[in-house]
Design a protein around this motif. Structure first.
Motif, PDB file in Angstrom:
ATOM      1  N   TYR A 534       0.835  -1.203   0.000  1.00 23.59           N
ATOM      2  CA  TYR A 534       0.000   0.000   0.000  1.00 23.59           C
ATOM      3  C   TYR A 534       0.871   1.254   0.000  1.00 23.59           C
ATOM      4  O   TYR A 534       0.622   2.209  -0.761  1.00 23.59           O
ATOM      5  CB  TYR A 534      -0.921  -0.008   1.219  1.00 23.59           C
ATOM      6  N   ASN A 535       1.878   1.254   0.841  1.00 24.55           N
ATOM      7  CA  ASN A 535       2.736   2.430   0.970  1.00 24.55           C
ATOM      8  C   ASN A 535       3.531   2.707  -0.299  1.00 24.55           C
ATOM      9  O   ASN A 535       3.874   3.857  -0.580  1.00 24.55           O
ATOM     10  CB  ASN A 535       3.690   2.251   2.154  1.00 24.55           C
ATOM     11  N   MET A 536       3.816   1.673  -1.052  1.00 20.05           N
ATOM     12  CA  MET A 536       4.536   1.889  -2.301  1.00 20.05           C
ATOM     13  C   MET A 536       3.603   2.417  -3.391  1.00 20.05           C
ATOM     14  O   MET A 536       3.955   3.317  -4.160  1.00 20.05           O
ATOM     15  CB  MET A 536       5.212   0.602  -2.779  1.00 20.05           C
ATOM     16  N   LEU A 537       2.384   1.871  -3.446  1.00 19.64           N
ATOM     17  CA  LEU A 537       1.484   2.214  -4.541  1.00 19.64           C
ATOM     18  C   LEU A 537       0.746   3.536  -4.332  1.00 19.64           C
ATOM     19  O   LEU A 537       0.585   4.329  -5.256  1.00 19.64           O
ATOM     20  CB  LEU A 537       0.454   1.100  -4.728  1.00 19.64           C
ATOM     21  N   ALA A 538       0.250   3.743  -3.102  1.00 18.68           N
ATOM     22  CA  ALA A 538      -0.684   4.843  -2.865  1.00 18.68           C
ATOM     23  C   ALA A 538      -0.165   6.214  -3.291  1.00 18.68           C
ATOM     24  O   ALA A 538      -0.919   6.998  -3.892  1.00 18.68           O
ATOM     25  CB  ALA A 538      -1.096   4.858  -1.391  1.00 18.68           C
ATOM     26  N   PRO A 539       1.106   6.578  -3.026  1.00 10.11           N
ATOM     27  CA  PRO A 539       1.535   7.952  -3.353  1.00 10.11           C
ATOM     28  C   PRO A 539       1.916   8.168  -4.817  1.00 10.11           C
ATOM     29  O   PRO A 539       2.237   9.304  -5.187  1.00 10.11           O
ATOM     30  CB  PRO A 539       2.770   8.147  -2.452  1.00 10.11           C
ATOM     31  N   LEU A 540       1.908   7.140  -5.651  1.00 11.17           N
ATOM     32  CA  LEU A 540       2.421   7.292  -7.014  1.00 11.17           C
ATOM     33  C   LEU A 540       1.517   8.187  -7.850  1.00 11.17           C
ATOM     34  O   LEU A 540       0.312   8.280  -7.630  1.00 11.17           O
ATOM     35  CB  LEU A 540       2.552   5.921  -7.687  1.00 11.17           C
ATOM     36  N   ALA A 541       2.126   8.821  -8.853  1.00 10.07           N
ATOM     37  CA  ALA A 541       1.375   9.695  -9.754  1.00 10.07           C
ATOM     38  C   ALA A 541       0.370   8.885 -10.562  1.00 10.07           C
ATOM     39  O   ALA A 541       0.560   7.684 -10.809  1.00 10.07           O
ATOM     40  CB  ALA A 541       2.341  10.433 -10.680  1.00 10.07           C
ATOM     41  N   ARG A 542      -0.668   9.520 -11.010  1.00  6.54           N
ATOM     42  CA  ARG A 542      -1.708   8.866 -11.795  1.00  6.54           C
ATOM     43  C   ARG A 542      -1.136   8.303 -13.104  1.00  6.54           C
ATOM     44  O   ARG A 542      -0.298   8.933 -13.758  1.00  6.54           O
ATOM     45  CB  ARG A 542      -2.808   9.894 -12.114  1.00  6.54           C
ATOM     46  N   ASP A 543      -1.561   7.084 -13.447  1.00  5.14           N
ATOM     47  CA  ASP A 543      -1.173   6.421 -14.708  1.00  5.14           C
ATOM     48  C   ASP A 543       0.339   6.277 -14.858  1.00  5.14           C
ATOM     49  O   ASP A 543       0.876   6.346 -15.967  1.00  5.14           O
ATOM     50  CB  ASP A 543      -1.730   7.194 -15.915  1.00  5.14           C
ATOM     51  N   SER A 544       1.033   6.082 -13.767  1.00  5.63           N
ATOM     52  CA  SER A 544       2.486   5.933 -13.803  1.00  5.63           C
ATOM     53  C   SER A 544       2.858   4.459 -13.927  1.00  5.63           C
ATOM     54  O   SER A 544       1.994   3.581 -14.002  1.00  5.63           O
ATOM     55  CB  SER A 544       3.098   6.526 -12.540  1.00  5.63           C
ATOM     56  N   PHE A 545       4.148   4.183 -13.959  1.00  8.73           N
ATOM     57  CA  PHE A 545       4.620   2.801 -13.892  1.00  8.73           C
ATOM     58  C   PHE A 545       5.844   2.747 -12.994  1.00  8.73           C
ATOM     59  O   PHE A 545       6.604   3.720 -12.896  1.00  8.73           O
ATOM     60  CB  PHE A 545       4.896   2.198 -15.274  1.00  8.73           C
ATOM     61  N   VAL A 546       6.018   1.606 -12.317  1.00 12.88           N
ATOM     62  CA  VAL A 546       7.083   1.469 -11.333  1.00 12.88           C
ATOM     63  C   VAL A 546       7.845   0.179 -11.603  1.00 12.88           C
ATOM     64  O   VAL A 546       7.238  -0.887 -11.776  1.00 12.88           O
ATOM     65  CB  VAL A 546       6.534   1.495  -9.890  1.00 12.88           C
ATOM     66  N   PHE A 547       9.148   0.276 -11.657  1.00 12.07           N
ATOM     67  CA  PHE A 547       9.997  -0.895 -11.844  1.00 12.07           C
ATOM     68  C   PHE A 547      10.238  -1.563 -10.492  1.00 12.07           C
ATOM     69  O   PHE A 547      10.651  -0.910  -9.527  1.00 12.07           O
ATOM     70  CB  PHE A 547      11.341  -0.508 -12.466  1.00 12.07           C
ATOM     71  N   THR A 548       9.982  -2.866 -10.444  1.00 11.19           N
ATOM     72  CA  THR A 548      10.261  -3.657  -9.240  1.00 11.19           C
ATOM     73  C   THR A 548      11.269  -4.738  -9.599  1.00 11.19           C
ATOM     74  O   THR A 548      11.607  -4.928 -10.767  1.00 11.19           O
ATOM     75  CB  THR A 548       8.980  -4.283  -8.676  1.00 11.19           C
ATOM     76  N   ASN A 549      11.709  -5.461  -8.571  1.00  7.80           N
ATOM     77  CA  ASN A 549      12.838  -6.360  -8.792  1.00  7.80           C
ATOM     78  C   ASN A 549      12.497  -7.834  -8.648  1.00  7.80           C
ATOM     79  O   ASN A 549      12.865  -8.654  -9.471  1.00  7.80           O
ATOM     80  CB  ASN A 549      13.972  -6.012  -7.824  1.00  7.80           C
ATOM     81  N   GLY A 550      11.804  -8.203  -7.560  1.00  3.84           N
ATOM     82  CA  GLY A 550      11.591  -9.620  -7.285  1.00  3.84           C
ATOM     83  C   GLY A 550      10.210  -9.882  -6.729  1.00  3.84           C
ATOM     84  O   GLY A 550       9.279  -9.085  -6.888  1.00  3.84           O
ATOM     85  N   ASP A 551      10.078 -11.013  -6.035  1.00  4.54           N
ATOM     86  CA  ASP A 551       8.770 -11.438  -5.534  1.00  4.54           C
ATOM     87  C   ASP A 551       8.192 -10.466  -4.518  1.00  4.54           C
ATOM     88  O   ASP A 551       7.007 -10.145  -4.549  1.00  4.54           O
ATOM     89  CB  ASP A 551       8.878 -12.823  -4.889  1.00  4.54           C
ATOM     90  N   ASN A 552       9.019 -10.004  -3.577  1.00  2.00           N
ATOM     91  CA  ASN A 552       8.490  -9.280  -2.432  1.00  2.00           C
ATOM     92  C   ASN A 552       8.136  -7.827  -2.708  1.00  2.00           C
ATOM     93  O   ASN A 552       7.404  -7.215  -1.929  1.00  2.00           O
ATOM     94  CB  ASN A 552       9.477  -9.360  -1.262  1.00  2.00           C
ATOM     95  N   ASP A 553       8.640  -7.265  -3.767  1.00  2.00           N
ATOM     96  CA  ASP A 553       8.199  -5.920  -4.134  1.00  2.00           C
ATOM     97  C   ASP A 553       7.279  -5.972  -5.351  1.00  2.00           C
ATOM     98  O   ASP A 553       6.981  -4.951  -5.954  1.00  2.00           O
ATOM     99  CB  ASP A 553       9.387  -4.984  -4.391  1.00  2.00           C
TER     100      ASP A 553
END
Length: 889
Positions: A534-553
């Motif tokens: 929740y803490n990672m997703l909630a503050p992101l800009a609208r219609d953005s994309f986020v690079f993650t690395n593995g299972d836990n993120d």
């Protein structure tokens, strides 16, 4: 009182209820880390999880999500709790059968109760063992796998019991169906084919010939559909030739089938794919001899029914291409055609390895990746603090691995060994069956899994079947021990009392272990993974994309988007999956899309995982794709969609100069002019948006009432890293009170961390609060005596207090711990020079120069001092070079 059948059913129910009650009390209330987030999400949306797809699990999980109780996550987590409790109950019933077989026909009246006590102790020790309990309270495949495995073993023993009275094949046919159905839960269920084959061969060789193909071919499911089919054909051909030898099948038909089977098997085990012609040939090699055999003999009809049950059981895998074609939001491998389905079932995504080429040392594979896990399963008290002892002269390294035994695990493991010996002496058939189960799931798994010396996570769950099998021998060891105590007394009241006391102690073991493990296995208040997502997703800009690395993120974020419907406008781009063609297609074609302008042919080439940069140098596909996406995302006005990198991503793909920290992510700026930290956004996220249930209290202090494993604790330090960045930003901008407040919050979050306390003490010094600094470093040198920074700054505070002798002790200790610690030499020089001890002061600089003869500044300082000139003023002790850490280690 006699142990009746009805009483045994009641006792079985009691064992089930004890296990189920504990599992539901300690059940994970939401998504945990690792694969559970993906399993909950795909169960809810009927998606495709990671290879090999586990279709049967997804279907059962979907049913669980429709139960009108609690939350979606709790429903799927509870599926594991119920399955594990049923597995514990069947383990009790199976252990009871094995103990009675070992006791023999001539049993004393008390033997039935001894068998009950031993079986209950073994089953409940399994229930509360480390890995089994952990996998029973979250959405994972291992609980259902264990239930299927013990059900198959229990059915096999029931077949044996019934077969002694009247030959039958019913239970074995059910075993065939259960095994082939439940490989859709976990491939480990298929391993039960070999123990069953051992049992059936020892009891009835005619039945063994009938069931050889359905049992043994299950061992090949890990090799994928084609090789598994090749195994079915090869084994069927061998069976048909055996029946031809017995004159139950025409020799010409058997030989013709063998030729057709050989051709088909060559295709199956080779590099070519089946064509229509070879597929028809394979079907003829199997069906024609089977029909001819079934027309005349019961064995043929049973074998035909077994083949039908195999097909029906394995047919759950049809779910994969059918559902993949509908493009669910989570569609790993996208197995909508034959090539991708084969790749998914053969787990090509994880690469290939050979058991013959060992990827790790023998010591690592036996100790670190097996024995370390095995010994911690059965801790009645205490922890697993044993480390390998130093290698002594003349003592082999492998030998010492088996010396390691935590005191709390001695009794259960010893009882298991005693039970195995007693089992071998008393009943050879069942011993060989259980022994095969134990061997395959322990040493067999060590050979098959072929772990490296440095696995990315704890791998104890791979051996859960081994712990399960061993618990049956623990049950038998408990029964033997109770009987041995009984037989040590003469008949009478003392014997009865001693027997009951011993039985009570044996049954008490699981409850001691439950108490010992309760805190580390109670997930009832653990929201760490859910809130992190929740803490990672909630503050992101609208219609953005986020690079993650593995299972836990990644998996918890998928869960939040698909199950809790949070921020579905954001595309989570997993860099590991970005090396595959199917994932690039999904990012390009399915909403929310990311900027990709590549044709199908190019993407197919990129799917090999390696491509080339403009300088013709090989690079991973994911790096190429990140550069391509960022290039296509750029416009003259900035970004089309705001990109982010999760702070957990180790490789920033060359964009780190464009990063601005925003809580748990780095915002990627279009240029390098952005700030290192977006202070208002990060503060708003950390203090207003973020949730910390079960992790930190309202004042930011560590919540010690909820257990966090190493993984959760490590990821949680990213919160501290963000506060650290805020602290250093405030410090650089002269806002020391704010910097100290941030550092003090981090110290409450993670008390005792040197990487936090040292800079906090420095901030106290910069603010002129030497009293607080001195108290902090006095505490630090006591709690972390091996830290050179702690001793150095302790010396600095003592110097400011005018305690020169004590200050020098701190500097000397820092140098002793870290001979390359330059500022300790400099501080010692500075203090002694100011006190007029010039030669002693210069000795510190000369010690440093002896280690670094090419250091011009120190050499110049020594020469200036000796020539009688004014020495170059040293930097103020307490100021260390380098940028602030971006993340706690």
């Amino acid at each position: 009182m006699a142990v009746t059948h009805r009483l045994l059913l009641g006792l079985s129910l009691v064992v089930f209820l004890i296990a189920a009650s504990v599992y539901f009390i300690t059940l994970t209330p939401t998504v945990p880390f690792w694969d559970s987030g993906e399993f909950i999400a795909v169960s809810y949306i009927l998606g495709i999880p990671h290879p090999p797809g586990t279709p049967f699990y997804v279907m059962i999980g979907r049913i669980a999500t429709m139960v009108p109780w609690a939350t979606i996550a709790e429903r799927v987590n509870a599926l594991s709790a119920i399955a594990s409790a049923l597995a514990v109950m069947l383990t009790f019933m199976t252990g009871l059968k094995l103990i009675r077989l070992a006791q023999g026909e001539a049993r004393e009246p008390s033997d039935d109760w001894i068998a009950v006590a031993g079986a209950a102790a073994g089953a409940l020790l399994l229930a509360f063992s480390d890995s089994f309990w952990e996998n029973s309270i979250e959405a994972e495949v291992y609980a259902l796998m264990s239930l299927a495995q013990i059900l198959v073993l229990w059915l096999g023993l029931n077949w044996w019991e019934a077969h002694e009275r009247r030959p039958t094949s019913g239970p074995l046919l059910v075993c065939v169906y259960v095994m082939w159905l439940c490989v859709g839960l976990h491939l480990g269920v298929a391993i039960m084919g070999l123990p069953l084959m051992v049992l059936v061969t020892a009891v009835d060789r005619r039945a063994a010939l009938v069931f050889a193909m359905p049992f043994l071919s299950s061992l090949l499911v890990t090799m994928g559909l084609e090789r598994m089919a090749g195994g079915v054909i090869a084994l069927s051909t061998a069976v048909f030739l055996a029946y031809a030898w017995q004159k139950k099948l025409s020799g010409w038909i058997a030989i013709g089938g063998a030729v057709a089977g050989a051709i088909s098997a060559a295709v199956a085990f080779g590099d070519q794919s089946f064509t229509t012609a070879t597929a028809l040939l394979a079907a003829a090699a199997l069906i024609v001899p089977l029909v001819m055999l079934a027309r005349r003999y019961r064995e043929g009809r049973i074998l035909a029914l077994a083949l039908l049950l195999m097909i029906l059981g394995y047919s759950t895998h049809l779910y994969l291409p059918i559902r993949a074609a509908q493009n669910p939001a989570i569609n790993e491998g996208n197995p909508d055609n034959w090539e991708r389905l084969r790749a998914l079932l053969e787990r090509e995504q994880y690469g290939k390895s050979s058991m013959l080429v060992r990827r790790g040392s023998l010591e690592a594979q036996l100790n670190k990746e097996f024995w370390r896990y095995f010994r911690r399963q059965w801790l009645l008290f205490g922890g697993d603090g044993a480390d390998p002892a130093p290698v002594e002269a003349g003592v082999g390294r492998v030998q010492r691995l088996f010396w390691l035994m935590p005191p709390g695990a001695v009794l259960p493991i010893a009882l298991g060994l005693i039970g195995a010996v007693w089992h071998a002496r008393r009943n050879r058939t069942s011993f060989l069956t259980v022994g095969t189960f134990v061997g395959l799931t322990t040493f067999g798994m060590i050979a098959f899994l072929n772990f490296t010396d440095k696995e990315v996570r704890e791998r104890d769950y791979f051996f859960q079947s081994g712990y399960h099998a061993y618990s049956l021998w623990i049950a038998m060891g408990c029964a033997w021990f109770i009987a041995w105590i009984r037989n040590s007394f003469a008949p009478g009241g003392s014997r009865r009392l001693a027997t009951m006391a011993c039985a009570g102690l044996m049954v008490a073991q699981p409850f001691l272990m439950m108490k010992n493990f309760w805190f580390t296995h109670d997930r009832s208040g653990n929201y760490v993974a859910r809130d992190y997502a929740y803490n990672m997703l909630a503050p992101l800009a609208r219609d953005s994309f986020v690079f993650t690395n593995g299972d836990n993120d990644t998996f918890p974020l998928w869960y939040m988007q698909q199950v809790e419907n949070l921020r579905k406008d954001v595309r989570v781009v997993n860099l590991s999956l970005l090396n595959t063609d199917w994932y690039i297609y999904q990012l390009r074609d399915e909403a929310p899309k990311v900027p990709i302008r590549l044709d199908d042919e190019t993407i197919e080439v990129l799917g090999y995982g390696i491509t080339y940069d403009p300088q013709n140098q090989p690079i991973y596909t994911n790096r190429y794709m990140v550069e391509h996406m960022m290039r296509e995302n750029r416009t003259p006005a900035g970004w089309q969609k705001q990109p982010y990198f999760a702070v957990t991503v180790p490789d920033h793909m060359g964009f780190e100069k464009q990063f601005t920290l925003e809580g748990l992510v780095y915002r990627v700026n279009p240029d390098t002019l952005g700030p290192e930290v977006d202070v208002p956004t990060t503060r708003r996220a950390m203090y207003e948006t973020f949730r910390y249930r079960g992790l930190f209290r309202s004042d930011g202090s560590w919540d010690s009432t909820v257990f966090k494993d190493e993984n959760a604790s490590t990821l949680s330090r990213n919160y501290a890293a963000a506060h650290l960045q805020l602290a250093f930003w405030h410090q650089r901008h002269g806002e020391l009170p704010k910097a100290i407040a941030e550092m003090e919050r981090v110290e409450r979050m993670f008390p005792g961390y040197v990487d936090v306390l040292v800079p906090l003490g420095r901030f106290y010094l910069d603010a002129g609060d030497t009293v607080k600094a001195m108290r902090l470093f006095e505490r630090l040198v006591k709690s972390t005596p091996g830290s050179p920074e702690a001793h150095y700054f302790y010396g600095v505070t003592q110097m400011f207090q005018g305690n020169g002798a004590e200050a020098m002790k701190g500097f000397d200790r820092a140098i002793e711990l870290e001979p390359e610690y330059f500022y300790a030499y400099l501080a010692g020089y500075s203090l002694l020079w100011e006190n007029g001890q010039n030669e002693a002061a210069l000795a510190y600089l000369e010690r440093w120069l002896s280690r670094h003869p090419d250091d011009p500044q120190v050499r110049a300082l020594i020469e200036s001092s000796r020539s009688g000139g004014s020495p170059v003023p040293p930097r103020r002790p307490g100021a260390l070079p380098g940028a602030p850490p971006s993340k706690l280690p």
